[in-house]
Design an enzyme around this catalytic site. Structure first.
Site, PDB file in Angstrom:
ATOM      1  N   GLU A  35      12.626 -10.505-117.704  1.00  0.00           N
ATOM      2  CA  GLU A  35      12.539 -11.559-116.711  1.00  0.00           C
ATOM      3  C   GLU A  35      12.461 -12.866-117.493  1.00  0.00           C
ATOM      4  O   GLU A  35      11.611 -12.990-118.382  1.00  0.00           O
ATOM      5  CB  GLU A  35      11.278 -11.363-115.861  1.00  0.00           C
ATOM      6  CG  GLU A  35      11.240 -12.335-114.720  1.00  0.00           C
ATOM      7  CD  GLU A  35      10.005 -12.205-113.843  1.00  0.00           C
ATOM      8  OE1 GLU A  35       9.293 -11.195-113.924  1.00  0.00           O
ATOM      9  OE2 GLU A  35       9.771 -13.168-113.088  1.00  0.00           O
ATOM     10  N   ARG A 259       3.964   1.663-123.138  1.00  0.00           N
ATOM     11  CA  ARG A 259       4.189   0.320-123.662  1.00  0.00           C
ATOM     12  C   ARG A 259       3.443   0.146-124.979  1.00  0.00           C
ATOM     13  O   ARG A 259       2.504   0.883-125.278  1.00  0.00           O
ATOM     14  CB  ARG A 259       3.766  -0.726-122.640  1.00  0.00           C
ATOM     15  CG  ARG A 259       2.274  -0.752-122.360  1.00  0.00           C
ATOM     16  CD  ARG A 259       1.925  -1.577-121.128  1.00  0.00           C
ATOM     17  NE  ARG A 259       2.226  -2.970-121.293  1.00  0.00           N
ATOM     18  CZ  ARG A 259       3.156  -3.644-120.604  1.00  0.00           C
ATOM     19  NH1 ARG A 259       3.897  -3.022-119.715  1.00  0.00           N
ATOM     20  NH2 ARG A 259       3.347  -4.916-120.786  1.00  0.00           N
ATOM     21  N   LYS A 269       2.879 -12.073-120.678  1.00  0.00           N
ATOM     22  CA  LYS A 269       3.491 -13.402-120.743  1.00  0.00           C
ATOM     23  C   LYS A 269       2.637 -14.434-120.016  1.00  0.00           C
ATOM     24  O   LYS A 269       2.597 -15.601-120.403  1.00  0.00           O
ATOM     25  CB  LYS A 269       4.899 -13.352-120.138  1.00  0.00           C
ATOM     26  CG  LYS A 269       5.922 -12.825-121.125  1.00  0.00           C
ATOM     27  CD  LYS A 269       7.319 -12.845-120.559  1.00  0.00           C
ATOM     28  CE  LYS A 269       7.564 -11.660-119.673  1.00  0.00           C
ATOM     29  NZ  LYS A 269       8.961 -11.504-119.280  1.00  0.00           N
TER      30      LYS A 269
HETATM   31  P1  ATP Z   1       4.727  -8.983-119.551  1.00  0.00           P
HETATM   32  O1  ATP Z   1       3.761  -8.103-118.836  1.00  0.00           O
HETATM   33  O2  ATP Z   1       4.397  -9.244-120.961  1.00  0.00           O
HETATM   34  O3  ATP Z   1       5.027 -10.230-118.808  1.00  0.00           O
HETATM   35  P2  ATP Z   1       6.999  -7.716-118.498  1.00  0.00           P
HETATM   36  O4  ATP Z   1       7.074  -6.262-118.478  1.00  0.00           O
HETATM   37  O5  ATP Z   1       6.695  -8.401-117.232  1.00  0.00           O
HETATM   38  O6  ATP Z   1       6.034  -8.138-119.655  1.00  0.00           O
HETATM   39  P3  ATP Z   1       9.766  -8.139-118.663  1.00  0.00           P
HETATM   40  O7  ATP Z   1      10.504  -9.352-119.040  1.00  0.00           O
HETATM   41  O8  ATP Z   1       9.838  -7.681-117.264  1.00  0.00           O
HETATM   42  O9  ATP Z   1       8.277  -8.373-119.076  1.00  0.00           O
HETATM   43  O10 ATP Z   1      10.104  -6.953-119.659  1.00  0.00           O
HETATM   44  C1  ATP Z   1      11.387  -6.627-120.102  1.00  0.00           C
HETATM   45  C2  ATP Z   1      11.362  -5.241-120.636  1.00  0.00           C
HETATM   46  O11 ATP Z   1      10.463  -5.142-121.721  1.00  0.00           O
HETATM   47  C3  ATP Z   1      10.893  -4.253-119.590  1.00  0.00           C
HETATM   48  O12 ATP Z   1      11.734  -3.132-119.610  1.00  0.00           O
HETATM   49  C4  ATP Z   1       9.497  -3.924-120.008  1.00  0.00           C
HETATM   50  O13 ATP Z   1       9.150  -2.628-119.633  1.00  0.00           O
HETATM   51  C5  ATP Z   1       9.572  -4.074-121.523  1.00  0.00           C
HETATM   52  N1  ATP Z   1       8.252  -4.394-122.065  1.00  0.00           N
HETATM   53  C6  ATP Z   1       7.456  -5.427-121.737  1.00  0.00           C
HETATM   54  N2  ATP Z   1       6.283  -5.364-122.397  1.00  0.00           N
HETATM   55  C7  ATP Z   1       6.335  -4.256-123.172  1.00  0.00           C
HETATM   56  C8  ATP Z   1       5.442  -3.628-124.102  1.00  0.00           C
HETATM   57  N3  ATP Z   1       4.238  -4.140-124.352  1.00  0.00           N
HETATM   58  N4  ATP Z   1       5.857  -2.501-124.714  1.00  0.00           N
HETATM   59  C9  ATP Z   1       7.057  -1.991-124.477  1.00  0.00           C
HETATM   60  N5  ATP Z   1       7.946  -2.517-123.631  1.00  0.00           N
HETATM   61  C10 ATP Z   1       7.596  -3.636-122.969  1.00  0.00           C
HETATM   62 MG    MG Z   2       8.125  -7.870-115.549  1.00  0.00          MG
END
Ligand code: ATP
Ligand code: MG
Length: 556
Positions: A35, A259, A269
């Protein structure tokens, strides 16, 4: 093909089975779906290495898909930083795609559900919907809008799109099962009204699909074969499959892995944005941030980050990785690639009283003793007056002090053996000058002195020294799990940055290349900061030579 090798992880096993059975026609197409609401962090790197790595391994491809369904938090600047970081990590995507490009198709998908009696417009408030959903042990109750006719739903949904209703007035919900033990199947929300400007579609839309009605559908539109996400999406999987079945679209499949959780940092984020906005750090790329851009500016290499991601593996259960492993990976890489240089961070003057005044010798030192041939040599000017580290001298030395003290001998790296004769102090009792004599026959590489000295120290010639700023970074948090505290900023490490305004370095470091690692002998690994200028060179410490935190832990 990697057929003969053991699959690297459980998702690879699934892919290999799918290839054997001919599912998806033997194709592998993964996606990385960020995102664009922030910069990528080390957790994302794990997902990138996994998604791109699997595709590479099985001769498939990976799409980069911006999951941009939330207009209020997303920005084009984030899109650019994300692309830059993925490229820097060493991966190439097949196609650059945006969920927002599917808004029209998603709208049609929604109307198909309505026509089939599988979705309805609900006028209830968010609170009313939440209350009517029941609890995991009690079934939910229908709201008064659940049995609206197909015609009414179609026209209300069209009006939602036209902008007839304010934010929150109505939502579109799937009509599934209000008693399902899986709460995600209790008539989940598909669309919400949001009158907001979108970074790509502008003001064309005022209704936006929810994650559950965008992600799986985008996967299907792109014909993604293996949609890999993190464990919190396990309970979403039945809905993912239900929607794909009802819409009769491409049968993409979702798989979940644990994760990455790393101690001594935060990774969401939202929290990282808070650190930036409240000036706890200088920006998303502050070298203390766990972002890819922060790590890069700190001096982490793409290789070390990829190695780290492969080493931690892909698990089915949540765990916490010690940040020490990340530090281990960068040390391991920089030990092989960083050029050795001398820098004095806390200088005191050393005068060699029997060395001619005004004379300069150009000694030389291998750039990289870890590699055969040393990757060449650089000249190192040597003269009568040198800067050495204050900590390398003691007025009265204990028994095992193998550095300088009156009477003691030490080797100056790449140069001569010297013996301390005396020292000078100022009125405050601070040592201002150390005096020694050198042994001319002890020159490194042509030593005939027969002397055996235990210690070697680094130095920089006073008239040739260049002045630079050095930033010593440490962990941003003192707590292992800052996010567990009510206020995660409470455990910010007040000593996470120490600035040395005037450090002396050997002249060759003025040619330091951005992005390259340097080992300041005995001091750690450093890299040129991106904000560095020729007039004011700035070096960031990437990591110490040894794990100093492990030592601290032993003491306790
Ligand atoms: P955050 O919680 O840090 O905002 P998010 O999951 O909302 O992270 P996205 O931009 O939606 O962030 O994530 C893009 C991809 O990265 C998704 O497939 C998500 O599952 C993966 N991802 C995000 N954080 C992690 C993590 N700590 N370990 C592994 N994969 C991750
Ligand atoms: Mg997300």
């Amino acid at each position: 093909m990697a057929n003969e090798e053991k699959p690297v992880n459980f998702i690879a096993e699934i892919i290999e089975a799918d290839i054997r059975s001919g599912k998806h026609g033997g194709r592998v197409l993964t996606r990385f779906p960020p995102e664009p609401n922030g910069y990528l962090h080390i957790g994302h790197a794990k997902s990138i290495v996994l998604n791109f790595g699997l595709a590479q391994r099985y001769h498939g491809k990976t799409n980069l898909r911006f999951d941009d369904t939330n207009p209020t938090t997303e920005e084009t600047a984030y899109v650019e930083s994300i692309k830059n970081d993925i490229k820097w990590l060493g991966f190439e995507w097949a196609e650059e795609l945006y969920t927002s490009d599917y808004f029209e198709t998603l709208y049609e998908f929604a109307t198909k559900l309505i026509r089939n009696g599988l979705a309805y417009v609900d006028d209830s408030t968010a609170a009313e919907i939440a209350a009517s959903k029941g609890t995991p042990t009690e079934p939910g109750k229908p709201t008064p809008f659940r049995d609206r006719s197909v015609e009414e739903n179609l026209s209300l949904f069209a009006e939602m799109r036209e902008g007839k209703y304010p934010d929150g007035a109505k939502v579109l919900r799937a009509k599934i099962d209000l008693a399902n033990p899986n709460m995600h199947l209790r008539d989940p929300l598909l669309y919400r009204i949001k009158h907001a400007h979108h970074h790509r579609t502008g003001d064309s839309w005022c209704i936006y699909p929810m994650y559950d009605f965008a992600h799986g559908q985008s996967d299907a539109i792109e014909e993604i074969t293996h949609s890999v996400c993190t464990l919190e999406f396990v309970p979403h999987r039945p809905l993912y499959n239900w929607l794909i079945e009802q819409l009769e679209i491409y049968p993409s499949k979702q798989y979940e892995f644990a994760r990455l959780n790393l101690n001594y940092t935060v990774m969401s984020k939202r929290k990282l944005l808070q650190l930036v906005n409240n000036n706890y750090v200088t920006g998303w790329d502050d070298p203390r941030m766990p972002t890819i851009s922060g790590l890069r500016r700190r001096g982490y290499t793409a290789t070390s980050i990829r190695n780290f991601c492969e080493r931690i593996g892909v698990a089915k259960r949540e765990n916490v990785i010690d940040v020490g492993l990340l530090e281990f990976c960068i040390r391991e890489d920089l030990n092989k690639t960083a050029w050795r240089r001398m820098a004095v961070l806390d200088p005191v003057k050393l005068v060699i009283t029997n060395y001619p005044e005004g004379k300069t010798e150009h000694l030389s030192g291998e750039n990289n003793p870890e590699v055969e041939g040393g990757e060449g040599e650089r000249p190192i000017p040597f003269s009568r007056e040198l800067w050495i580290e204050r900590e390398d001298f003691m007025e009265e030395a204990p028994k095992k002090f193998f550095r300088l003290a009156p009477g003691l001998m030490v080797r100056l790296k790449h140069a001569y053996v010297v013996q301390c004769t005396d020292f000078v102090k100022d009125a405050d009792g601070r040592v201002t000058e150390i005096r020694c004599t050198y042994i001319p026959e002890s020159k490194s590489g042509e030593d005939t002195s027969g002397l055996k000295v235990k210690g070697t120290i680094h130095w920089v010639s006073v008239p040739h020294a260049k002045t630079v700023t050095v930033r010593l970074y440490d962990r941003l948090f003192n707590a292992e799990n800052p996010a567990a505290d009510e206020d995660f900023t409470a455990s910010i490490n007040p000593d996470s940055l120490q600035v040395i305004e005037k450090a002396y370095v050997e002249p060759d470091l003025l040619h330091a290349e951005p992005g390259k690692g340097y080992q300041f002998i005995r001091k750690g690994y450093f890299t040129l900061d991106t904000g560095s200028t020729p007039d004011n060179p700035v070096f960031n410490r990437t990591v110490t030579l040894r794990d100093t935190w492990a030592k601290e832990a032993q003491k306790q």
